[in-house]
Design a protein around this motif. Structure first.
Motif, mmCIF file in Angstrom:
data_model
loop_
_atom_site.group_PDB
_atom_site.id
_atom_site.type_symbol
_atom_site.label_atom_id
_atom_site.label_comp_id
_atom_site.label_asym_id
_atom_site.label_seq_id
_atom_site.Cartn_x
_atom_site.Cartn_y
_atom_site.Cartn_z
ATOM 1 N N ASN A 25 0.800 -1.220 0.000
ATOM 2 C CA ASN A 25 0.000 0.000 0.000
ATOM 3 C C ASN A 25 0.831 1.268 0.000
ATOM 4 O OD1 ASN A 25 -2.944 -0.631 -0.197
ATOM 5 N ND2 ASN A 25 -2.212 -2.167 1.253
ATOM 6 N N ASN A 69 0.585 1.539 -3.583
ATOM 7 C CA ASN A 69 -0.737 2.014 -4.000
ATOM 8 C C ASN A 69 -0.935 3.498 -3.707
ATOM 9 O OD1 ASN A 69 -1.526 -0.489 -4.987
ATOM 10 N ND2 ASN A 69 -2.561 -1.093 -3.106
ATOM 11 N N LEU A 86 -10.295 -1.113 -3.043
ATOM 12 C CA LEU A 86 -9.492 -1.630 -4.153
ATOM 13 C C LEU A 86 -10.363 -2.246 -5.241
ATOM 14 C CD1 LEU A 86 -6.492 -3.172 -2.187
ATOM 15 C CD2 LEU A 86 -6.448 -1.136 -3.662
ATOM 16 N N ILE A 143 -7.794 4.114 -5.805
ATOM 17 C CA ILE A 143 -6.716 3.178 -5.476
ATOM 18 C C ILE A 143 -5.656 3.872 -4.626
ATOM 19 C CG2 ILE A 143 -4.836 1.799 -6.449
ATOM 20 C CD1 ILE A 143 -6.796 1.062 -8.727
ATOM 21 N N ARG A 144 -5.359 5.132 -4.936
ATOM 22 C CA ARG A 144 -4.380 5.881 -4.122
ATOM 23 C C ARG A 144 -4.918 6.073 -2.700
ATOM 24 N NH1 ARG A 144 -1.923 11.572 -3.796
ATOM 25 N NH2 ARG A 144 0.162 10.993 -3.100
ATOM 26 N N GLY A 166 -4.591 3.034 -0.804
ATOM 27 C CA GLY A 166 -3.223 2.847 -0.344
ATOM 28 C C GLY A 166 -3.005 3.427 1.047
#
Length: 191
Positions: free
Chosen positions: A25, A28, A138, A150-151, A154
């Protein structure tokens, strides 16, 4: 014959899960590139170590620990395979929608595992609640193609992994010191 006290395999499984989750992550969230370090950690500590911890939980008669560590160990092994097999020419790459479905299925499984923690410590509940949220983010991020989701996942995944690391170290330190040095938020025992 004598009574043999078995060691607690939980901290090894939690560390395998936690450290690998934090590492992936960090990628990510955009802090580090995706390299062989992440794949190796997923294969060995996230995968193999958790499977071994699950087998040891079996020996202790802990169905929840067996199910959690064996399953998430296999998650990491399968994730590495999903990423590596296409590179070897052994399988077609998975598109983002299929990857999203894969992650959503793990989210459903994790939600049910979270329900199994409701009479456990708050620390364990947090690990599974945050993991359920991580899989949902996710899955949505992959299916929708949203890099921003997605960021964000993370950052949430770093928190999830860090909570597993804390729980692992609390179990080790509390046992070594013979007292509750690091709080776990003990749950009510009445069911």
């Amino acid at each position: 014959m004598y009574d043999q006290k078995l060691a607690n395999p939980g901290p090894v499984g939690l560390m395998g899960f936690g450290m690998t989750t934090v590492l992936l992550n960090l990628h990510n969230a955009g802090f580090i590139p995706f390299t062989s370090v992440i794949l190796s950690m997923g294969l060995i500590f996230g995968g193999l170590a958790q499977v071994i911890a699950g087998l040891l939980e079996y020996k202790k008669g802990n169905t929840f620990g067996l199910t959690a560590f064996m399953s998430y160990g296999c998650f990491w092994l399968s994730l590495v395979a999903i990423l590596v097999l296409p590179q070897l020419g052994w399988a077609a790459p998975s598109g983002p929608v299929v990857m999203g479905i894969y992650l959503a299925l793990w989210g459903v499984f994790t939600l049910f595992m979270f329900l199994g923690t409701l009479f456990s410590s708050y620390a364990l509940r947090f690990v599974f609640a945050s993991l359920t949220l991580l899989f949902a983010l996710l899955a949505y991020g992959n299916i929708s193609g949203s890099a921003a989701v997605i960021r964000f996942a993370g950052f949430e995944g770093i928190l999830c992994g860090a909570s597993a690391i804390y729980l692992a170290m609390a179990e080790v330190i509390n046992e070594q010191w013979g007292r509750r040095a690091l709080p776990l938020g003990e749950a009510e025992t009445a069911r």
